[in-house]
Design an enzyme around this catalytic site. Structure first.
Site, PDB file in Angstrom:
ATOM      1  N   ASP A 328       0.827  -1.204   0.000  1.00  0.00           N
ATOM      2  CA  ASP A 328       0.000   0.000   0.000  1.00  0.00           C
ATOM      3  C   ASP A 328       0.864   1.257   0.000  1.00  0.00           C
ATOM      4  O   ASP A 328       1.942   1.292   0.598  1.00  0.00           O
ATOM      5  CB  ASP A 328      -0.887   0.002   1.250  1.00  0.00           C
ATOM      6  CG  ASP A 328      -1.733   1.252   1.340  1.00  0.00           C
ATOM      7  OD1 ASP A 328      -2.653   1.398   0.513  1.00  0.00           O
ATOM      8  OD2 ASP A 328      -1.464   2.087   2.224  1.00  0.00           O
ATOM      9  N   GLU A 383       0.788  -0.661  -5.222  1.00  0.00           N
ATOM     10  CA  GLU A 383      -0.263   0.348  -5.349  1.00  0.00           C
ATOM     11  C   GLU A 383       0.463   1.676  -5.544  1.00  0.00           C
ATOM     12  O   GLU A 383       0.834   2.335  -4.589  1.00  0.00           O
ATOM     13  CB  GLU A 383      -1.147   0.364  -4.095  1.00  0.00           C
ATOM     14  CG  GLU A 383      -2.394   1.205  -4.253  1.00  0.00           C
ATOM     15  CD  GLU A 383      -2.523   2.311  -3.219  1.00  0.00           C
ATOM     16  OE1 GLU A 383      -3.560   2.984  -3.213  1.00  0.00           O
ATOM     17  OE2 GLU A 383      -1.592   2.510  -2.432  1.00  0.00           O
TER      18      GLU A 383
END
Length: 670
Positions: A328, A383
């Site tokens: 992330d 991401e």
């Protein structure tokens, strides 16, 4: 550098020195943490094995890293929560390592404890940095570490699981909000009730959110406090292992969101000021604060921080048999300004001096190295929203080594189309470009919507398409124009996104059947309600509602296309595009996809230029079983006809009936 055409992209040659310098820094970091190569990277990723509470067989050992501390005590059930000199740790060396050895009967399974850390001018209670189990008292809401030493260790049933080589079809899910009841769901309930749905829908990869312990449920798991502890609000570590094991038994790989881009700023139950300083794990001053996320930013220049994070990768792979990670917030890690509010329009935006955190990039390089060393079949997904070149390119070509990157521009473009363009003005040329805009040397995963588009403050595609009609217009016996439009476009959007996806496709749970509610976790703003933190499976299971028909379409789409290695079988090849007719057709392998996005024109005998041969229909978005109007006959077969233009002997055409807002998939045999 192995190849002057780095990443097979001559446009990067101008930045070759900068790229090489960043790679060299990663190698220097590896040399430093492995003691100039006298150890390997796997052996130094042992933070979770060295620190924390461990039973050695004939004694308990506890170690902690706290460089600024002057004394550390273990307090808990075993000390009646009082300071006890018998539980005082001893400073082992000048590196801030504290240690204590205890008799076998000192601790027992289930006891709660924490640390009392003293430092110059202050003290505070802390959860151990390598705690493997953290629980919250339901009455006081206080978090404590818990001794976790069950007599029976989990016995894996599918320990030899090998993921299939099929293209990635990812089902993104959150265990806590996966149930229909207004409460927090559990690992066990997810295993029993949701896993079978995932398997039946055809997805082969489960992406779990919010696995690492986080104090605030509403953070969606992105404000992590205890990096080695699976969130206890969903159940025990053994129940998480059972969930992973059961998924493997169904042929489903399990990956998890790994939050190494930042940490919750909490001090008692987090790393915020563990040893009394704000910079033990994080940068000093303002650089250590992520203002947009209200969290703390890791200092990747510190060897102990790198070991902590690499150890975290190793821990989840080995102890829970995870099949990989979605990293992330990679953009936030890479750029010193976290990429906030920036438009990345040229290569120079990625390589200007003083804008990229070279240590963070080096850490990502090492993380991918150790993950693939431990498990060569593990997958890593970045991401990363800026489009940083090479983030998902092989390290041998100068890349960072992620296996995939998310095509984050695709869902943004769908939202833009729905918000800014009338249906009849959709620019299909721009849409085609956006769906296929990816680097040749990097694998990508496309999606029409993820959890981001389902959160309060945004809307899912189906909510945008339906508006308030979603609450009263979904009865299958009473379709209206607005509902039919929404049903048609929802299916077409998902089909064209999957059909053009580079190497994988993602869906967030419930979106496959047009879930009618957004996501909003309980908090003071909604009187701590769970009404929007759940999934209404009863809507999907009711055959009288269109929700079930959208789900049936998604299942047919996923299972049908993956059997033809889509996504993953080369690039989509455009064979026809007519902007005024809102028509687009393309090949992907042996499959021909034809989309009529026109708002009111159905076309008869529409000619599509294709190679000569036989074309049999595999999928039709207008089937009544999928909530369509049934304007096409199932299983129909088409044969090409040669051009009628005198002298044109090379071109052949399919003559098709293409109803408005309908897509068809045809299998060619030419």
């Amino acid at each position: 550098m192995s190849d002057p055409g780095i990443f097979n992209d001559p446009g990067l040659l101008h930045h070759q020195k900068t790229i090489q310098a960043r790679l060299d820094r990663a190698r220097v970091m590896e040399q430093e943490i492995t003691d100039q190569g006298r150890k390997n990277i796997y052996d130094v990723a042992d933070y979770h094995l060295f620190f924390g509470l461990h039973f050695t067989g004939n004694a308990w050992c506890f170690r902690e890293w706290a460089p600024h501390a002057t004394a550390i005590y273990i307090i808990g059930d075993m000390t009646r929560w009082q300071l006890d000199e018998r539980f005082c740790l001893v400073s082992r060396d000048s590196n801030g390592i504290w240690e204590g050895w205890f008799d076998t009967d000192t601790f027992c399974h289930g006891q709660h404890y924490r640390l009392r850390v003293l430092w110059p001018g202050g003290e505070g209670d802390r959860i151990p940095t390598a705690a493997l189990r953290v629980v919250q008292d339901s009455h006081t809401l206080i978090f404590n570490a818990q001794v976790w030493q069950p007599w029976n260790t989990y016995a894996w049933k599918n320990s030899s699981f090998i993921p299939s080589d099929e293209p990635l079809l990812i089902y993104e899910a959150h265990v806590g909000m996966a149930q229909e009841e207004g409460r927090v769901g559990t690992y066990r309930e997810f295993e029993d009730h949701i896993l079978p749905r995932v398997a039946d829908a055809g997805y082969n990869t489960l992406q779990l959110m919010a696995v690492q312990e986080h104090p605030y449920y509403g953070s969606f798991g992105y404000h992590v406090s205890s990096f080695f502890a699976p969130s206890s609000r969903f159940g025990t570590p053994e129940e998480l292992k059972s969930l992973v094991d059961a998924a493997h038994g169904l042929g489903i790989r399990v990956i998890m969101d790994l939050i190494h881009s930042h940490a919750v700023k909490n001090e008692v139950e987090g790393l915020g000021a563990f040893d009394g300083t704000s910079h033990q794990f994080f940068h000093k001053g303002q650089r250590g604060i992520h203002k947009l996320w209200d969290s703390r930013c890791f200092d990747y220049d510190k060897n102990q921080v790198i070991k902590f994070l690499l150890s975290n990768c190793r821990y989840w792979l080995e102890k829970f048999k995870m099949d990989g990670f979605r990293f992330d917030g990679v953009t936030s890690m890479l750029f010193l300004d976290h990429g906030i509010g920036r438009a990345f329009t040229s290569y120079a935006d990625y390589y200007r001096k003083g804008e990229v955190d070279g240590a963070a990039l080096g850490y990502l390089f090492l993380a991918n190295r150790i993950i693939h060393d431990i498990s060569p079949r593990a997958i890593t997904i970045a991401e990363e929203v800026s489009g940083y070149p090479g983030i998902a390119a092989p390290q041998a070509l100068g890349g960072t080594g992620f296996d995939y990157r998310f095509a984050m521009g695709v869902p943004d473009y769908w939202i833009r189309l729905l918000k800014e363009f009338k249906d009849e003005l959709w620019p299909l040329g721009s849409l085609w470009y956006e769906l296929n805009a990816r680097r040749e040397d990097e694998k990508s995963i496309s999606y029409a919507e993820s959890h981001d588009q389902a959160l309060v403050g945004d809307q899912t595609l189906f909510m945008r398409l339906m508006g308030e009609n979603i609450y009263h217009g979904m009865w299958g016996t009473r379709p209206d124009i607005k509902t039919l439009r929404a049903l048609s476009l929802h299916k077409m959007i998902r089909l064209i996104t999957l059909a053009t996806a580079g190497d994988g496709y993602l869906n967030f749970m419930g979106n496959e059947f047009g879930h009618p509610e957004w996501i909003d976790f309980p908090g003071a703003h909604n009187q701590w309600s769970y009404h929007y933190a759940r999934r209404q499976w009863s809507l999907r299971d009711n055959p009288d509602l269109y929700f079930s028909r959208l789900a049936d379409f998604d299942r047919a789409m996923i299972n049908g296309l993956k059997s033809f290695n889509i996504p993953g079988d080369g690039r989509a090849q455009l064979c026809y595009h007519h902007e005024d007719h809102k028509m687009i057709a393309f090949f992907r392998g042996k499959l021909l996809f034809v989309f009529n996005f026109h708002t009111d024109s159905s076309y008869t005998n529409y000619l599509i230029p294709v190679p000569p041969g036989r074309y049999g229909m595999l999928l039709d978005t207008d089937e009544k079983a999928f909530g369509g109007q049934g304007r096409l006959s199932r299983g129909q077969v088409h044969f090409t006809t040669p051009s009628t233009v005198p002298g044109d002997i090379d071109n052949h055409f399919l003559s098709l009936y293409l109803p408005t807002r309908t897509a068809v998939v045809l299998l060619s045999s030419h």
